[in-house]
Design an enzyme around this catalytic site. Structure first.
Site, PDB file in Angstrom:
ATOM      1  N   SER B  11       0.818  -1.223   0.000  1.00 23.37           N
ATOM      2  CA  SER B  11       0.000   0.000   0.000  1.00 23.37           C
ATOM      3  C   SER B  11       0.851   1.271   0.000  1.00 23.37           C
ATOM      4  O   SER B  11       0.424   2.292  -0.539  1.00 23.37           O
ATOM      5  CB  SER B  11      -0.939   0.021   1.211  1.00 23.37           C
ATOM      6  OG  SER B  11      -0.211  -0.109   2.419  1.00 23.37           O
ATOM      7  N   ASP B 184      -0.594   7.164  10.421  1.00 24.41           N
ATOM      8  CA  ASP B 184      -1.408   6.233  11.208  1.00 24.41           C
ATOM      9  C   ASP B 184      -0.514   5.177  11.865  1.00 24.41           C
ATOM     10  O   ASP B 184      -0.956   4.073  12.149  1.00 24.41           O
ATOM     11  CB  ASP B 184      -2.461   5.555  10.320  1.00 24.41           C
ATOM     12  CG  ASP B 184      -1.805   4.786   9.161  1.00 24.41           C
ATOM     13  OD1 ASP B 184      -0.555   4.784   9.069  1.00 24.41           O
ATOM     14  OD2 ASP B 184      -2.539   4.193   8.347  1.00 24.41           O
ATOM     15  N   HIS B 187       1.581   4.180   7.527  1.00 23.22           N
ATOM     16  CA  HIS B 187       1.632   4.816   6.206  1.00 23.22           C
ATOM     17  C   HIS B 187       2.225   6.229   6.314  1.00 23.22           C
ATOM     18  O   HIS B 187       2.144   6.854   7.371  1.00 23.22           O
ATOM     19  CB  HIS B 187       0.229   4.877   5.591  1.00 23.22           C
ATOM     20  CG  HIS B 187      -0.346   3.515   5.335  1.00 23.22           C
ATOM     21  ND1 HIS B 187      -1.143   2.875   6.263  1.00 23.22           N
ATOM     22  CD2 HIS B 187      -0.199   2.669   4.289  1.00 23.22           C
ATOM     23  CE1 HIS B 187      -1.484   1.685   5.780  1.00 23.22           C
ATOM     24  NE2 HIS B 187      -0.926   1.536   4.587  1.00 23.22           N
TER      25      HIS B 187
END
Lengths: 237, 237
Positions: B11, B184, B187
């Protein structure tokens, strides 16, 4: 096979991956379904772009779904001011756009070509940020001149059966567009980039290239079977 | 022919073209000399990545100069917490990285492969932004676990003669890295993206893929002869 979306244009395309840029936003939007390929050439007008279009896209080997063609801001430079070098007469601008479209269509017969008009010009902004060595005190571009190229671009699109994004008109519908969307009277601010990004997404959706229409490249994490994750990958092998 | 730089990862790669993202910054940096191709797969660990690596890069047809391989953040998820599904044991993580490298090297024999370690984990951040349905009150990733994968990544790079970016160590040299670089706990924030972008630029420069080393695609506006602009384009035809 992921398709590509090619951005062909001048400096407003070349800087499309800068802070808040419309190209970066497109690449993010299609992060799992299409490649966004940058072919922006700062300072270029359609006369030069028509000459190099074949070479500009020669290295793009995969399938291409769409190309944005975004020129005119330099063609519209006034012929008797500081950027006369870039000026292209209106009739030739239209011929050049048609030639670029023909070349793209020959290379990729089913490609969706989207013409984008030059953005509006804020003459006060141009005077605040003149090019180096321009001490004339006169803007080298005017909004009235850009208007003619925007209308011509829309007309070529209609004649050729292409989609057009009339960003010249669209931006001017917002009060305060001069400083809100243009950082130097010509190039886009992050907010200006957002308006253009939205218009490109609409045009691509209209051409059946929305996010929903394009398959995701490889299984999404949310679709992976937690009881047998590896199976999700075997299915496609 | 413009070369491509491929970003293969999880991601943190998939969102690399988001606001301030390291991928968008790279595409902007190389706007006239290389294509930056996104192959980010949110949630993927190296077990799944090794299975799909061939398919992920199958649609990339042109010459590829470099590939960043950026996995480990999911492999390092703890095996007895909420993201156990993504966990991959350390020894297998190393085998998978080697397998991915071998596959890329087979496809592009002269490609520069850059391994990137997982970033550090801010456990407090993970507890503030837990995954949906995780009501355990325990972080599903810890910085101590990530450390092992970072060390293993660097070790594989050394064994295989590859460049590694130890972003796990690099980020922790900055006081306040936990909130400054991680939005977070896992990320990257825009500032975290800038640190990674800088490291990737250094690694590419070290591999002789700096801006100066790569030719510009088509004449730069500043190199166009104002007395005979069209000649600049004929030279290359």
């Amino acid at each position: 096979m992921r398709p590509s979306i090619v951005l062909f244009g001048d400096s407003i395309t070349e800087e499309a991956f800068g802070e808040g840029g419309w190209g970066a936003s497109l690449a993010n939007h299609y992060s799992r379904s299409a490649d966004v390929v940058l072919r922006g050439y700062s300072g270029y007008n359609t006369r030069w772009a028509a000459r190099v279009a074949g070479r500009a896209v020669a290295s793009i080997a995969g399938p291409v779904s769409a190309v944005t063609v975004f020129f005119g801001a330099n063609d519209a430079a006034l012929p008797d001011r500081a950027c006369a070098l870039q000026h292209v007469p209106l009739a030739e601008y239209k011929d050049n756009l048609r030639a670029i479209f023909a070349l793209l269509k020959k290379r990729w017969p089913s490609v969706v070509v989207i013409l984008i008009t030059p953005p509006p010009v804020d003459e006060d902004g141009r005077l605040r940020y003149p090019y180096a060595h321009d001490f004339s005190g006169l803007p080298e571009r005017t909004n009235a001149a850009a208007a003619g190229y925007a209308r011509a671009c829309v007309e070529v699109a209609r004649q050729c059966g292409l989609r057009a994004i009339d960003i010249w008109s669209r931006m001017q519908r917002f009060p305060g567009w001069e400083k809100s969307f243009l950082r130097d009277g010509l190039h886009l601010t992050p907010r200006g980039n957002r308006v253009l990004f939205e218009e490109v997404v609409f045009a691509l959706k209209d051409a059946n290239l929305s996010l929903e229409a394009l398959p995701a490249d490889l299984p999404l994490f949310s679709d992976i079977d937690p009881d047998n994750p590896v199976k999700s990958f075997e299915d496609q092998e």
